[in-house]
Write a protein that holds these residues in place. Structure first.
Motif, PDB file in Angstrom:
ATOM      1  N   GLY A  11       0.826  -1.204   0.000  1.00  0.00           N
ATOM      2  CA  GLY A  11       0.000   0.000   0.000  1.00  0.00           C
ATOM      3  C   GLY A  11       0.854   1.244   0.000  1.00  0.00           C
ATOM      4  N   SER A  12       0.924   1.918   1.124  1.00  0.00           N
ATOM      5  CA  SER A  12       1.705   3.154   1.205  1.00  0.00           C
ATOM      6  C   SER A  12       3.184   2.886   1.499  1.00  0.00           C
ATOM      7  CB  SER A  12       1.128   4.074   2.287  1.00  0.00           C
ATOM      8  OG  SER A  12       1.201   3.439   3.549  1.00  0.00           O
ATOM      9  N   VAL A  13       3.551   1.626   1.681  1.00  0.00           N
ATOM     10  CA  VAL A  13       4.923   1.259   2.026  1.00  0.00           C
ATOM     11  C   VAL A  13       5.393   0.144   1.096  1.00  0.00           C
ATOM     12  CG1 VAL A  13       6.419   0.420   3.874  1.00  0.00           C
ATOM     13  CG2 VAL A  13       4.401   1.748   4.451  1.00  0.00           C
ATOM     14  N   ILE A  14       6.671   0.193   0.737  1.00  0.00           N
ATOM     15  CA  ILE A  14       7.269  -0.899  -0.033  1.00  0.00           C
ATOM     16  C   ILE A  14       8.256  -1.617   0.875  1.00  0.00           C
ATOM     17  CG2 ILE A  14       8.686  -1.525  -2.009  1.00  0.00           C
ATOM     18  CD1 ILE A  14       7.584   0.934  -3.439  1.00  0.00           C
ATOM     19  N   HIS A  15       8.137  -2.934   0.932  1.00  0.00           N
ATOM     20  CA  HIS A  15       9.026  -3.756   1.751  1.00  0.00           C
ATOM     21  C   HIS A  15      10.056  -4.401   0.829  1.00  0.00           C
ATOM     22  CE1 HIS A  15      10.076  -7.468   4.098  1.00  0.00           C
ATOM     23  NE2 HIS A  15      10.278  -6.522   4.975  1.00  0.00           N
ATOM     24  N   TYR A  16      11.336  -4.174   1.113  1.00  0.00           N
ATOM     25  CA  TYR A  16      12.425  -4.775   0.350  1.00  0.00           C
ATOM     26  C   TYR A  16      13.056  -5.891   1.164  1.00  0.00           C
ATOM     27  CZ  TYR A  16      12.142  -0.876  -2.862  1.00  0.00           C
ATOM     28  OH  TYR A  16      11.701   0.034  -3.781  1.00  0.00           O
ATOM     29  N   CYS A  17      13.407  -6.962   0.502  1.00  0.00           N
ATOM     30  CA  CYS A  17      13.998  -8.118   1.163  1.00  0.00           C
ATOM     31  C   CYS A  17      15.221  -8.585   0.363  1.00  0.00           C
ATOM     32  CB  CYS A  17      12.964  -9.233   1.252  1.00  0.00           C
ATOM     33  SG  CYS A  17      13.533 -10.696   2.107  1.00  0.00           S
ATOM     34  N   PRO A  18      16.440  -8.264   0.828  1.00  0.00           N
ATOM     35  CA  PRO A  18      17.640  -8.702   0.118  1.00  0.00           C
ATOM     36  C   PRO A  18      17.972 -10.164   0.428  1.00  0.00           C
ATOM     37  CG  PRO A  18      18.253  -7.345   1.987  1.00  0.00           C
ATOM     38  CD  PRO A  18      16.750  -7.383   1.953  1.00  0.00           C
ATOM     39  N   ILE A  19      18.354 -10.882  -0.598  1.00  0.00           N
ATOM     40  CA  ILE A  19      18.743 -12.277  -0.466  1.00  0.00           C
ATOM     41  C   ILE A  19      20.170 -12.400  -0.998  1.00  0.00           C
ATOM     42  CG2 ILE A  19      18.240 -14.653  -1.137  1.00  0.00           C
ATOM     43  CD1 ILE A  19      15.938 -13.345   0.444  1.00  0.00           C
ATOM     44  N   ASP A  80      17.670  -5.458   8.683  1.00  0.00           N
ATOM     45  CA  ASP A  80      17.879  -6.252   9.894  1.00  0.00           C
ATOM     46  C   ASP A  80      17.585  -7.725   9.606  1.00  0.00           C
ATOM     47  OD1 ASP A  80      15.170  -6.388   9.631  1.00  0.00           O
ATOM     48  OD2 ASP A  80      14.711  -5.604  11.618  1.00  0.00           O
ATOM     49  N   TYR A  81      17.574  -8.071   8.340  1.00  0.00           N
ATOM     50  CA  TYR A  81      17.248  -9.393   7.829  1.00  0.00           C
ATOM     51  C   TYR A  81      15.836  -9.813   8.112  1.00  0.00           C
ATOM     52  CZ  TYR A  81      21.635  -9.570   5.680  1.00  0.00           C
ATOM     53  OH  TYR A  81      22.680  -9.272   4.862  1.00  0.00           O
ATOM     54  N   GLY A  82      15.007  -8.851   8.425  1.00  0.00           N
ATOM     55  CA  GLY A  82      13.570  -9.025   8.369  1.00  0.00           C
ATOM     56  C   GLY A  82      13.095  -8.225   7.165  1.00  0.00           C
ATOM     57  N   GLY A  83      14.056  -7.640   6.443  1.00  0.00           N
ATOM     58  CA  GLY A  83      13.749  -6.778   5.301  1.00  0.00           C
ATOM     59  C   GLY A  83      13.765  -5.327   5.745  1.00  0.00           C
ATOM     60  N   CYS A  84      13.626  -4.435   4.816  1.00  0.00           N
ATOM     61  CA  CYS A  84      13.603  -3.005   5.149  1.00  0.00           C
ATOM     62  C   CYS A  84      12.397  -2.346   4.460  1.00  0.00           C
ATOM     63  CB  CYS A  84      14.903  -2.320   4.760  1.00  0.00           C
ATOM     64  SG  CYS A  84      15.379  -2.529   3.050  1.00  0.00           S
ATOM     65  N   PHE A  85      11.873  -1.345   5.100  1.00  0.00           N
ATOM     66  CA  PHE A  85      10.692  -0.655   4.589  1.00  0.00           C
ATOM     67  C   PHE A  85      11.064   0.723   4.078  1.00  0.00           C
ATOM     68  CE2 PHE A  85       9.035  -3.692   7.627  1.00  0.00           C
ATOM     69  CZ  PHE A  85       7.933  -4.199   6.978  1.00  0.00           C
TER      70      PHE A  85
END
Length: 86
Positions: A11-19, A80-85
Motif C-alpha cells: 500500500g503506502s509502504v514498499i518492503h524490500y527483502c535482500p537475499i 535487519d534481515y527481516g527486510g527493510c521498509f
C-alpha cells in the motif's frame, strides 16, 4: 557473492527483502525457489553482485534480466534481515 532484491508493495509502504547467496548459485533458480514458496507475494526488483569486503551492490543478472539498483547498497546496509521498509 550474488544478491537478489525482492520487493512487495504494502500500500503506502514498499518492503524490500535482500537475499544473498554464493556465486555458484544462479540468480533465476534462487528467485524461482523463493517466489514459488516462502516469498510468493514478492517480485524481483533488482539483482547483481554483492561484495562482503566493501558492502557494495553492483552489476546485473543475465538470467533475470535485472540490473543492480543504486539504492540496493543502502537497503542491504539498513536491513535487519527481516527486510527493510521505505
Amino acid at each position: 557473492m550474488k544478491y537478489i532484491m525482492l520487493k512487495r508493495n504494502l500500500g503506502s509502504v514498499i518492503h524490500y527483502c535482500p537475499i544473498m547467496f554464493p556465486n555458484e548459485a544462479v540468480h533465476a533458480q534462487v528467485a524461482e525457489a523463493l517466489l514459488g514458496g516462502p516469498l510468493e507475494k514478492y517480485e524481483v526488483h533488482s539483482a547483481g553482485d554483492y561484495s562482503p569486503i566493501d558492502g557494495q551492490c553492483s552489476g546485473s543478472s543475465d538470467t533475470l534480466g535485472k540490473q543492480s539498483d543504486i539504492e540496493d547498497t543502502r537497503r542491504v546496509q539498513l536491513c535487519d534481515y527481516g527486510g527493510c521498509f521505505e
